[in-house]
Design an enzyme around this catalytic site. Structure first.
Site, PDB file in Angstrom:
ATOM      1  N   GLY A  52       0.749  -1.060   0.033  1.00 58.77           N
ATOM      2  CA  GLY A  52      -0.156  -0.001  -0.099  1.00 58.77           C
ATOM      3  C   GLY A  52       0.900   1.237  -0.171  1.00 58.77           C
ATOM      4  O   GLY A  52       2.104   1.200  -0.254  1.00 58.77           O
ATOM      5  N   CYS A  71      11.665  -1.393   3.361  1.00 59.55           N
ATOM      6  CA  CYS A  71      10.520  -1.263   2.270  1.00 59.55           C
ATOM      7  C   CYS A  71       9.510  -0.508   2.936  1.00 59.55           C
ATOM      8  O   CYS A  71      10.057   0.795   2.945  1.00 59.55           O
ATOM      9  CB  CYS A  71      10.187  -2.762   1.918  1.00 59.55           C
ATOM     10  SG  CYS A  71       8.963  -2.712   0.404  1.00 59.55           S
ATOM     11  N   LEU A  72       8.311  -0.822   3.118  1.00 63.13           N
ATOM     12  CA  LEU A  72       7.405   0.054   3.688  1.00 63.13           C
ATOM     13  C   LEU A  72       7.831   0.881   4.753  1.00 63.13           C
ATOM     14  O   LEU A  72       7.681   1.790   5.278  1.00 63.13           O
ATOM     15  CB  LEU A  72       6.168  -0.620   3.822  1.00 63.13           C
ATOM     16  CG  LEU A  72       5.037   0.338   4.431  1.00 63.13           C
ATOM     17  CD1 LEU A  72       4.778   1.292   3.231  1.00 63.13           C
ATOM     18  CD2 LEU A  72       3.780  -0.635   4.821  1.00 63.13           C
ATOM     19  N   GLN A 116      10.093   3.479   4.110  1.00 65.72           N
ATOM     20  CA  GLN A 116       9.350   4.737   3.556  1.00 65.72           C
ATOM     21  C   GLN A 116       8.505   5.541   4.648  1.00 65.72           C
ATOM     22  O   GLN A 116       8.325   6.701   4.786  1.00 65.72           O
ATOM     23  CB  GLN A 116       8.150   4.343   2.557  1.00 65.72           C
ATOM     24  CG  GLN A 116       8.841   3.759   1.140  1.00 65.72           C
ATOM     25  CD  GLN A 116       7.925   2.685   0.573  1.00 65.72           C
ATOM     26  OE1 GLN A 116       6.886   2.609   0.925  1.00 65.72           O
ATOM     27  NE2 GLN A 116       8.208   2.210  -0.421  1.00 65.72           N
ATOM     28  N   HIS A 148      15.193  -5.331  -0.225  1.00 68.08           N
ATOM     29  CA  HIS A 148      14.823  -6.723   0.873  1.00 68.08           C
ATOM     30  C   HIS A 148      16.213  -7.553   1.074  1.00 68.08           C
ATOM     31  O   HIS A 148      16.470  -8.416   0.529  1.00 68.08           O
ATOM     32  CB  HIS A 148      13.796  -7.553   0.226  1.00 68.08           C
ATOM     33  CG  HIS A 148      12.472  -7.004   0.451  1.00 68.08           C
ATOM     34  ND1 HIS A 148      11.575  -7.421   1.460  1.00 68.08           N
ATOM     35  CD2 HIS A 148      11.672  -6.035  -0.378  1.00 68.08           C
ATOM     36  CE1 HIS A 148      10.270  -6.730   1.491  1.00 68.08           C
ATOM     37  NE2 HIS A 148      10.291  -5.873   0.192  1.00 68.08           N
ATOM     38  N   GLU A 157      16.606  -9.597   3.457  1.00 61.55           N
ATOM     39  CA  GLU A 157      16.428 -10.804   3.839  1.00 61.55           C
ATOM     40  C   GLU A 157      16.411 -11.847   2.522  1.00 61.55           C
ATOM     41  O   GLU A 157      16.381 -12.932   2.673  1.00 61.55           O
ATOM     42  CB  GLU A 157      15.253 -10.853   4.723  1.00 61.55           C
ATOM     43  CG  GLU A 157      13.884 -11.052   3.823  1.00 61.55           C
ATOM     44  CD  GLU A 157      13.517  -9.739   3.185  1.00 61.55           C
ATOM     45  OE1 GLU A 157      12.702  -9.970   2.373  1.00 61.55           O
ATOM     46  OE2 GLU A 157      13.998  -8.610   3.560  1.00 61.55           O
TER      47      GLU A 157
END
Length: 419
Positions: free
Chosen positions: A275, A302-303, A306, A386, A388
């Site tokens: 999202g 990631c999110l 942000q 990412h 991981e």
């Protein structure tokens, strides 16, 4: 707007998807059992696989050669249909070990998938279920038999479209209604999907990294306590923390800063997720700002990256085509090294919006977008990619040790080697 069937069939040579070619009629008379309908009326026909029904979503493409099960179960893909550029997807089947969402019964992840080749019987010793049966069980609607590279080229030029993917074995589709449905969807901008994929309650994670012929390990001696805020966290992130001796407590996305601090963590992790970060940030940013003021080490992916950028005073923006794949080159300015990483995001932090005292640490060598930041003089950093992996290369695993060294410094313990 009238619907337009376009030449995405896999056997058609040199099909281009821009300009006049977008209105070319289908090259085959075989009745389709699945369609992808864009909001502009474009219709792509193919063979249906997986679950039946229809769903609105954004169409993206992923260039990874392996790891389709991990990709489709990554909660960051909620609200998206994944077009795989690699032609042979599903040929090694599926298993119960490669799922990435925290609660598989909830089936958080991609809602649709698009393939070039038909799904074959599995050919791998780890396979426990046929890919088509697995898609059905997950509720993922699939479409196969189209030119996925041509679709990818169209997305690259025109951006990620809003669409409806539909599968009906009888081949009966109301194209006008599907077009209207695609047109009515608001898209991912302004959409908070983290609240839909987050954990329902606080939990403790014990599973460690996977080892060949042994499966997943367990945490050894406790070295730190990490609280992970779950905006759609992937299992392998939590496994890597456990592998470094961390006790991991996973909390829902809307957990207050006071409740997080009451758990007495040694560090806080901000997870990946789906999202629009600005929408999730409406409740997440005030929490993160309080955690920043606490002085605790903070690490975001990631999110989480942000939202941390927003909490620090920066801005985020919707990307044209996003980054989705396992072959993206990123430069780490702190070491001068280039690493190949796994990516999955359609929004990015605007580097020009970062305030004084916040430094850019990583950058994409594909398009120059921001891929990392750190707060000067505070134990806080984050990355867009990412580290991981799962799937993808393990070049960036060092970032977990980098975070642990911030924790260990606060504990008065010696640093770990990053590599």
């Amino acid at each position: 707007m009238a619907s337009r069937s376009v030449p995405f069939k896999g056997a058609r040579p040199s099909a281009k998807l821009s300009g006049a070619d977008m209105s070319t009629q289908p090259w085959t008379t075989k009745k389709p059992t699945a369609v992808l309908v864009f909001a502009d009326g474009t219709v792509i026909e193919g063979t249906g696989v997986g679950a039946t029904g229809q769903v609105q979503a954004e169409v993206c493409f992923n260039t990874a050669l392996t790891g389709y099960e991990e990709i489709l179960t990554d909660p960051s893909y909620a609200g998206q249909i994944v077009t795989f550029t690699f032609p042979h997807i599903g040929n090694i089947g599926t298993n119960e070990e490669d799922i990435e969402d925290l609660t598989p019964a909830a089936r958080h992840g991609a809602v649709g998938a698009i393939f070039k080749a038909d799904i074959t019987n599995p050919s791998n010793y780890r396979a426990s279920r046929h890919f088509d049966a697995w898609l059905k069980a997950r509720g993922i609607i699939g479409l196969s038999g189209i030119d996925t590279r041509a679709l990818t080229a169209w997305i690259r030029e025109n951006g990620m479209p809003n669409a409806v993917i539909a599968h009906d074995p009888s081949g009966n589709f109301d194209i006008a209604a599907l077009t209207a449905l695609a047109r009515s969807w608001s898209g991912l901008e302004g959409l908070d999907l983290a609240r839909e994929v987050t954990s329902g309650q606080t939990s403790h994670w014990e599973e460690g990294p996977w080892a060949w012929n042994r499966g997943y390990g367990k945490r050894g001696e406790k070295k730190a306590h990490i609280v992970a805020i779950d905006y759609g966290v992937k299992r392998n992130i939590l496994r890597l923390f456990t592998g470094l001796g961390c006790e991991v407590t996973v909390v829902p996305a809307k957990t207050s800063a006071e409740d997080i601090l009451a758990l007495k963590p040694d560090g806080v992790f901000l997870s990946n997720g789906p999202g629009d970060p600005a929408a999730t940030g409406e409740y997440a940013v005030p929490v993160i700002r309080k955690l920043i003021d606490s002085g605790l080490p903070i690490f975001g992916i990631c999110l989480g990256h942000q939202i941390l950028g927003l909490a620090l005073g920066g801005k985020t923006m919707k990307m044209h085509q996003g980054h989705h794949g396992a072959n993206h080159p990123v430069k780490d300015f702190t070491t001068g090294k280039v690493e190949i990483v796994s990516m999955n995001h359609g929004f990015a932090v605007d580097r020009d919006s970062l305030p004084e005292g916040v430094e850019e640490t990583h950058v994409s060598l594909f398009d120059g977008t921001n891929c990392g930041l750190r707060v000067v003089d505070k134990p806080i950093f984050s990355v867009q990619h990412h580290p991981e992996a799962s799937p993808g290369p393990q070049d960036s695993h060092y970032l977990f040790r980098r975070f642990m060294n911030l924790v260990r410094e606060r504990q008065g313990e010696p640093a770990l080697a990053e590599r």
